[in-house]
Scaffold this motif. Sequence first.
Motif, short mmCIF file in Angstrom:
data_model
loop_
_atom_site.label_atom_id
_atom_site.label_comp_id
_atom_site.label_asym_id
_atom_site.label_seq_id
_atom_site.Cartn_x
_atom_site.Cartn_y
_atom_site.Cartn_z
N ILE A 143 0.85 -1.19 0.00
CA ILE A 143 0.00 0.00 0.00
C ILE A 143 0.88 1.24 0.00
O ILE A 143 1.82 1.35 0.79
N THR A 144 0.59 2.17 -0.89
CA THR A 144 1.29 3.45 -0.91
C THR A 144 0.30 4.55 -1.29
O THR A 144 -0.82 4.28 -1.74
N SER A 145 0.73 5.80 -1.12
CA SER A 145 -0.11 6.93 -1.51
C SER A 145 -0.19 7.10 -3.01
O SER A 145 -0.88 8.00 -3.51
N ARG A 146 0.52 6.26 -3.77
CA ARG A 146 0.39 6.29 -5.22
C ARG A 146 -0.95 5.73 -5.67
O ARG A 146 -1.39 5.97 -6.79
N GLU A 152 -7.04 1.52 -3.23
CA GLU A 152 -6.65 1.05 -1.90
C GLU A 152 -7.81 0.34 -1.21
O GLU A 152 -7.62 -0.69 -0.56
N ARG A 153 -9.02 0.87 -1.36
CA ARG A 153 -10.19 0.21 -0.77
C ARG A 153 -10.35 -1.20 -1.35
O ARG A 153 -10.59 -2.17 -0.62
N ARG A 184 -4.80 7.54 3.91
CA ARG A 184 -6.19 7.10 4.05
C ARG A 184 -6.33 5.78 4.78
O ARG A 184 -7.44 5.38 5.15
N THR A 185 -5.25 5.06 4.94
CA THR A 185 -5.34 3.66 5.35
C THR A 185 -6.12 3.43 6.64
O THR A 185 -6.99 2.54 6.68
N PRO A 186 -5.86 4.15 7.74
CA PRO A 186 -6.63 3.87 8.96
C PRO A 186 -8.14 3.96 8.75
O PRO A 186 -8.90 3.10 9.22
N LEU A 209 -6.78 5.15 17.32
CA LEU A 209 -6.59 5.94 16.11
C LEU A 209 -7.90 6.65 15.77
O LEU A 209 -8.98 6.18 16.14
N LYS A 210 -7.80 7.77 15.09
CA LYS A 210 -8.98 8.51 14.67
C LYS A 210 -9.37 8.09 13.26
O LYS A 210 -8.54 8.06 12.36
N VAL A 211 -10.63 7.76 13.08
CA VAL A 211 -11.11 7.29 11.78
C VAL A 211 -12.36 8.08 11.39
O VAL A 211 -13.48 7.63 11.57
N PRO A 212 -12.18 9.27 10.84
CA PRO A 212 -13.34 10.08 10.43
C PRO A 212 -14.14 9.38 9.35
O PRO A 212 -13.62 8.57 8.59
N GLN A 213 -15.41 9.71 9.31
CA GLN A 213 -16.31 9.09 8.33
C GLN A 213 -15.85 9.42 6.92
O GLN A 213 -15.48 10.56 6.62
N GLY A 214 -15.83 8.39 6.06
CA GLY A 214 -15.41 8.60 4.68
C GLY A 214 -16.55 8.35 3.71
O GLY A 214 -17.70 8.19 4.09
#
Length: 325
Positions: A143-146, A152-153, A184-186, A209-214
């Motif tokens: 997994i990377t930010s690329r 990623e999902r 975005r991973t968390p 960890l904080k996981v805001p709604q996506g």
Amino acid sequence: MPVEREYVFPELRPGMDHSHYDWLPLNATRAVLRWPGNASVALCVIVTLEHMEWSRPPGHYQVANLAGGYGPSPFPDVTAWSHREYGHRVGIFRVLKVLDKHGIKPTIAMDALTAENYPFLVRHCLSRGDEIIGHGISVNRMITSRMSEQEERDYIQTSVQALIRATGKAPIGWLGPELGESTRTPRLLAESGLRYVCDWVNDEQPYALKVPQGEGLRPAPTQSRQLYALPIALPVDDVNALWDRRIDIDRYGEMIKETFETLYSEGATSGRLLVLHLHPWLIGQPFRIGCLDAALGHIVQRQGVWAATGSEIIDWYRSSRPGAR
């Protein structure tokens, strides 16, 4: 992983430049943590079963000079591939035997290609009652930010669904291949129903960890949106120590013991966590296994050590930490 420098006033968020978790130093200001039986140290041993693909899949990222071989070489890299598979054929059974000897139930990090192509290993781990957690697709696909958010999902879901098919239930823990994440991973892990992740190596206790709604998947009503970090002790990760840094095997054993002794002493006032990350292709070699045996023997002979799986530790922490709800 790119950082998010969104705080103009440092006093509003001291110590960090991102919003994945709260800044909480491990000192007298942190609430006291008590493990079951008032143990000083919670010991979690993660054994990783990850598949190295015969050829590097196009369009995916892997770390340069991936551990296990001599470095970049013309296809096929038989040395690296077969060295890694030694862990699936031989090393895993040697490592599990040592863990059984010391009464330690491992947490197995398993990627999708191992789950799909090594059914005997899946059945073997299930028959022992070991916890199996997600570990991506393969060690060659990190997994990377690329990645785009949807890529990623889909990647996380491919890993989770492979384990569901192989084991009959969804994993609740995650360890990224080569500890890889994006910003975005968390959130995406939490959206997929996972409850803890081992990639963050910045503490000696679990933390939230904080996981805001996506905008992506939503967990089922029975699933929690909470996500916790279960930090690996990176300096005594066997690949980090024995392969990347070329630590002598005898010195490696002493490092594990010394790490434990410091945590054990400090844990008398507030419990500490030791997550030992092992790779059977490496630590399962005949000339290295004795080092692991001796180090674990040193740890478990002490009173006040709670050997547990990742989910057991997170469940206890979530329900018993000060201020838990």
